[in-house]
Design an enzyme around this catalytic site. Structure first.
Site, mmCIF file in Angstrom:
data_model
loop_
_atom_site.group_PDB
_atom_site.id
_atom_site.type_symbol
_atom_site.label_atom_id
_atom_site.label_comp_id
_atom_site.label_asym_id
_atom_site.label_seq_id
_atom_site.Cartn_x
_atom_site.Cartn_y
_atom_site.Cartn_z
ATOM 1 N N LYS A 1 0.840 -1.197 0.000
ATOM 2 C CA LYS A 1 0.000 0.000 0.000
ATOM 3 C C LYS A 1 0.885 1.263 0.000
ATOM 4 O O LYS A 1 2.096 1.166 -0.136
ATOM 5 C CB LYS A 1 -0.966 -0.036 1.187
ATOM 6 C CG LYS A 1 -1.803 -1.332 1.270
ATOM 7 C CD LYS A 1 -2.885 -1.438 0.202
ATOM 8 C CE LYS A 1 -3.456 -2.827 0.024
ATOM 9 N NZ LYS A 1 -4.334 -3.322 1.068
HETATM 10 C C1 LIG Z 1 -5.354 -4.435 1.428
HETATM 11 C C2 LIG Z 1 -6.832 -4.278 1.520
HETATM 12 C C3 LIG Z 1 -7.584 -4.648 2.646
HETATM 13 C C4 LIG Z 1 -7.002 -5.399 3.790
HETATM 14 O O1 LIG Z 1 -5.901 -4.790 4.318
HETATM 15 P P1 LIG Z 1 -5.015 -5.535 5.427
HETATM 16 O O2 LIG Z 1 -4.290 -4.428 6.088
HETATM 17 O O3 LIG Z 1 -4.110 -6.468 4.661
HETATM 18 O O4 LIG Z 1 -5.927 -6.272 6.340
HETATM 19 C C5 LIG Z 1 -8.931 -4.356 2.667
HETATM 20 N N1 LIG Z 1 -9.537 -3.758 1.639
HETATM 21 C C6 LIG Z 1 -8.858 -3.415 0.528
HETATM 22 C C7 LIG Z 1 -9.586 -2.721 -0.586
HETATM 23 C C8 LIG Z 1 -7.493 -3.682 0.423
HETATM 24 O O5 LIG Z 1 -6.827 -3.370 -0.697
#
Ligand SMILES: *Cc1c(COP(=O)(O)O)cnc(C)c1O
Length: 380
Positions: free
Chosen positions: A188
């Site tokens: 991210k």
């Molecule tokens: C990455 C992601 C999540 C989950 O994130 P984590 O921190 O890995 O639990 C949820 N929703 C979306 C749209 C994502 O891209």
């Protein structure tokens, strides 16, 4: 292999984490609140609650909004499964709203029609979860207005979108929602290894999420439902979990926040470069709505479905780590067993048949990006 995404860790990050490791607190110390303040300030939110993942943040957000057995949560099909699973953790039921063909986020027209039908049938959702796909905000003014009309609560899944703006204001200020959730997974925009955070303007929602993050335990006598036994006393007043973020994670996040603006700026520069260099190829490039500035978590191109799979394979063969965001959640076996089937959400399914995420991250060099462009040019 040039990956589709990767973290950026610098000397300052290493020093920040090392300092925590040498300090008194590895958990429940000063770094988590400091990180929360930094993110809240960035977003213009009154409150931020940091947890060990965005998945956990979505769960405690649903809990704080009182989602439970017999309730409904609606999200979009083209998201990570966590946006939907959070309802199931609470014993609620999931349904989906299709995406619009411009932003690829929750379609306000589809939402409006579905809400009208649901109101007639007496089966309105308690919560809707729009997802800011690739870092571009959904049309939150329209979605928020519909939610207010029908008395529905809104959680923004902004896992892709820290650093993005909508109508000139930061995503996360909850102007059109109750709670906004971010992810700090390494792919991210900024990372804490694993980690997530929820912002809100509502102190009661913030407190409910804090309790849910740590066993439902309070040490505040004013919150206790029976008289404390003594100064050592803590009281469990709700059912919570251990979803806490560690001090090392928060210190890393705080250090990364210093570079958030620079990280988003570089991603935008790379995206603009792709726009230019890929313009002549038989591709659909990501469209941007005029009222948003994306944080550019992903750069998704769309190709003719007939050559989608062969292009994916050829790019992987060429050392380009393409990926696909996302397999529509309603077509997953676990969701099909609830009665969902292909064909139910045509826009999300059409997107899935065409979409490819090509490499985009802060540390991607122009030279590496040129390799991606050259491979695409040769293959197309
Ligand atoms: C990455 C992601 C999540 C989950 O994130 P984590 O921190 O890995 O639990 C949820 N929703 C979306 C749209 C994502 O891209």
């Amino acid at each position: 292999m040039i990956p589709y995404g990767r973290q950026d860790i610098n000397e300052a990050d290493l020093k920040a984490v090392e300092a925590v490791l040498k300090s008194d607190y590895l958990t429940q110390g000063p770094a988590v609140p400091a990180f929360e303040v930094a993110v809240a300030q960035w977003c213009g939110a009154a409150h931020a609650v940091a947890v060990n993942s965005a998945t956990s943040a979505l769960h405690i957000a649903c809990m704080a909004l009182g989602l439970g057995a017999g309730d409904l949560l609606w999200t979009v099909p083209n998201t990570f499964v966590a946006s939907a699973n959070c309802a199931l953790y609470c014993g609620a039921t999931v349904d989906f709203v299709d995406i619009d063909p411009v932003r690829y986020t929750m379609c306000p027209t589809a939402l409006s029609e579905k809400l009208a039908a649901a109101a007639k049938a007496g089966r309105l959702p308690k919560v809707i979860v729009p997802v800011h796909l690739c870092g571009q905000s959904a049309d939150m003014a329209a979605i928020g207005a519909l939610a207010r009309t029908y008395g529905v609560r809104v959680i923004e899944d902004a896992s892709h979108a820290i650093g993005a703006t909508y109508q000139g204001r930061p995503v996360g200020d909850c102007r059109h929602s109750d709670i906004c959730v971010f992810s700090f997974h390494p792919v991210k925009i900024i990372t804490t290894a694993e980690g997530g955070l929820a912002t809100t303007q509502d102190p009661a929602l913030a407190r409910a999420m804090e309790l849910a993050r740590s066993h439902g335990i309070t040490r505040d006598p004013s919150e206790m439902t029976q008289a404390p036994d003594g100064p050592w006393y803590y009281q469990q007043i709700a059912l919570g979990y251990n979803y806490r973020m560690t001090e090392m994670q928060a210190a890393l996040g705080l250090s990364q926040m210093d570079r958030l603006a620079a990280m988003v700026a570089r991603r935008a520069e790379l995206a603009a470069r792709y726009d230019r260099l890929l313009a002549a190829l038989p591709l659909t490039l990501p469209k941007q709505a005029a009222d948003t500035a994306s944080s550019w978590h992903l750069y998704v191109i769309q190709v003719d479905p007939a050559r989608h799979r062969t292009l994916f394979e050829a790019l992987r063969q060429a050392g380009i780590g393409v990926n696909l965001h996302y397999i529509p959640v309603h077509t997953q076996p676990y969701y099909r067993a609830m009665g969902f089937a292909p064909g139910m959400f045509p826009q999300a399914e059409s997107y899935y048949a065409r979409a490819l995420s090509i490499p985009l991250y802060f540390g991607l060099t122009d030279a590496a990006q040129d390799q991606v462009v050259a491979a695409l040019t040769r293959l197309l």
